[in-house]
Design an enzyme around this catalytic site. Structure first.
Site, PDB file in Angstrom:
ATOM      1  CE  LYS A   1      -3.836   2.095   2.626  1.00 23.82           C
ATOM      2  NZ  LYS A   1      -4.677   2.013   3.843  1.00 23.82           N
TER       3      LYS A   1
ATOM      4  CB  SER B   1      -8.050   3.898   3.006  1.00 27.59           C
ATOM      5  OG  SER B   1      -7.184   3.258   3.924  1.00 27.59           O
TER       6      SER B   1
ATOM      7  CB  SER C   1      -8.455   1.191   5.957  1.00 25.42           C
ATOM      8  OG  SER C   1      -9.120   2.420   5.892  1.00 25.42           O
TER       9      SER C   1
END
Lengths: 95, 485
Positions: free
Chosen positions: B76, B151, B175
């Site tokens: 990420k 997210s 997330s």
């Protein structure tokens, strides 16, 4: 809790956040909705409840007061928008 | 090959049926072939990855390898990666080349994984649909008209489409778990403090926690093992021995007690989601677990409390972006205040600005007690609810999200409705507990996630239950149509 356009301008200034004039009223209405959600907390009585500081009640660790950082000025400043002789440059602040 | 587990891939590498270089090239080809539709990967690390893969192959030849040596992964883009752009999904950091590696990145690299690139995400991890990214929204491979969740939506979409075997994520309010549910993959967020936050760009420091996004609980155990551990560079890192997560995967769950919070199964719960979650709980019950109704009386206040704590901490953390030391700077500032305001105003997107303003508001003079202190007291009550529940049950189960993946644009203009999509996940972050999501079926051909919540440090138990569930079901092996060979 209703947030007015002048509140948005005040908060944006506190946070040093530029906000387009045309967007102030939509921010006011969105932030008011969010504050409406937040206000639901007032339903519960919390007198005498200790506010949570850390989920596992962990205290801050201390370490020996020794310099451990190596000098990385050059690599750190490689990301800066404007530097000169190892200094970060900003617009003139004193006349 | 794309659907193989870490163990199967590692076996192939060790039997020399396949090299890590070939494996990485295979996944780069998949990314190039499929990611045009998904937008899940925003930075490729091709040249360096192939060098690292060669190193991994040498380690395997020399017998210096372990379970993750040579396995490709995506990070990420919230994790700092030395020498590679680390944008956090923001225009603010579009030009930021990190001078150092996050601890989690370093540990995974030391374990032998090969970083293929960085995944798209909501800007500064603020969002539940991946629509707030500066680099554009991510698509859900199960239905390209829907969002992947957020997210960590890029990581979830990429693992679901089998563009990499594993990916990192972070979870501040759901997330990892919510996008894992929306994309039909397995995701685990460990106990707060287990994975170092050093080099993981801060959003809300008392809630942020890194974790693993994988195809299965077995892979999650292997991957998480390499990420956790004490780090002196993170002041909230836990200095406590770590269990061997893989060792107990095969344990029987006979006699285990699973708690179902009645507040999470109220009449408001979507019937089709309820049906899938109840079917999953039935599978766990048939494996010998007891099911018990429990109550978390204050859990309905978790979203309101979160939207004080998270924005307050975000407004403090994001004050570092000042247009002076790194990141975006506006053109031709007239003075220092103009430089700050325009750099931040132009560099941050709308959702980040909303949260900074909410944070600045609730922390401003005269409001601290009414909001921040109150929220931390509510947080205490929510934690006490969980503590009480864990006296009677071993784990807690619920739906991960109140719906399946929603359409792109559906909630983009309504922040409060977007925030409520994390209604089942946020309490876990407020209490600092470990949680995970595993796929448990489909509604309208879109994946549904089963959330499992453990007591502090109960990652092994969570992974064990999830693995046993995945021995009895095959939802986690489903691959979205169009993303096969």
């Amino acid at each position: 809790m209703s947030i007015q356009s002048e509140d948005v301008l005040k908060i944006a200034h506190l946070a040093r956040l530029g906000v387009d004039e045309g967007e102030v009223s939509s921010y006011a209405s969105e932030l008011s909705n969010i504050m409406g959600l937040i206000e639901q907390m007032q339903e519960v009585e919390t007198t005498g409840i200790e506010p949570m500081a850390h989920p596992l009640d962990q205290a801050q660790r201390l370490r020996p007061d020794e310099a451990t950082e190596v000098n990385q000025r050059q690599s750190l400043q490689a990301n800066a928008p404007d530097v000169e002789d190892g200094l970060f440059l900003v617009p003139r602040v004193l006349d | 090959m794309y659907n193989k587990s870490i163990k199967q891939l590692s076996d192939s590498l060790h039997k020399k049926e396949l090299s890590s270089v070939e494996l990485c090239q295979y996944f780069f080809e998949r990314i190039k072939r499929y990611d045009g539709d998904l937008n899940s990967v925003i930075t490729l690390n091709e040249t360096n990855a192939l060098v690292a893969a060669e190193q991994a192959d040498l380690q395997i030849q020399r017998g210096e390898s372990n379970a993750l040596t040579g396995i490709p992964l995506l990070h990420k883009d919230i994790f700092c990666t030395k020498g590679l752009r680390t944008s956090c999904g923001s225009k603010m950091l579009d030009n930021f080349i990190s001078p150092y590696d996050a601890t989690a990145v370093k540990k995974l690299a030391e374990a032998g994984v090969v970083m293929l690139g960085k995944t798209n995400m909501d800007e500064f991890a603020m969002g539940s649909s991946n629509e707030t990214s500066f680099y554009g929204g991510v698509k859900n491979p199960w239905d390209l008209n829907t969002v992947p969740g957020g997210s960590s939506g890029g990581s979830a979409s990429a693992v679901a489409a089998r563009l990499a075997p594993i990916a990192t994520g972070t979870d501040t309010g759901g997330s990892i778990r919510q996008p894992a549910a929306f994309c039909g993959i397995t995701g685990i967020k460990p106990t707060y403090g287990r994975v170092s936050r050093y080099g993981m760009i801060a959003f809300a420091s008392s809630l942020d926690q890194g974790g693993a996004m994988t195809k299965s609980a077995e892979d999650a155990a292997t991957m998480l093992q390499a990420m956790v551990g004490f780090d002196p560079n993170d002041s909230t890192s836990l200095d406590k021995p770590v269990e061997d997560y893989s060792a107990s995967l095969g344990d029987s769950i006979k006699g285990l007690t699973v708690g179902l919070p009645k507040e999470f199964f109220s009449d408001d719960l979507d019937e089709s989601i309820r049906e899938k979650v109840e079917e999953a709980i039935d599978v766990i019950k048939r494996a010998g677990a007891y099911i018990k109704e429990i109550s978390l009386p204050n859990i309905n206040l978790s979203v309101p409390a979160y939207y004080v704590v998270a924005p307050a901490e975000c407004s403090a953390n994001l004050s570092r972006f000042d247009g002076v030391r790194f990141g975006y700077r506006c053109e031709n500032p007239v003075d220092l205040e103009d430089l700050y305001k325009r750099s931040r105003g132009e560099g941050f997107g709308n959702e980040v600005k909303r949260r900074i303003m909410i944070g600045a508001y609730v922390l401003s003079a005269g409001y601290y007690d009414a909001y921040y202190k109150k929220a931390q007291q509510v947080r205490q009550l929510i934690q006490e609810d969980f503590t009480r529940a864990f006296k009677d049950v071993d784990i807690i189960a619920s739906a991960t999200a109140p719906s399946v993946a929603f359409s792109a644009g559906e909630k983009a203009d309504d922040p409060v409705s977007m925030y409520l999509s994390d209604i089942f996940t946020i309490g876990v972050n407020l209490a600092g507990l470990p949680g995970m999501s595993v796929p448990c079926g489909f509604v309208d051909e879109k994946p549904v996630g089963l959330q499992l919540i453990g007591n502090y440090f109960a990652e092994s138990k969570l992974l064990n239950v999830a693995h046993q569930y995945q021995q009895l079901t095959d939802w986690h092996q489903a691959v979205p149509a169009g993303f096969g060979e």
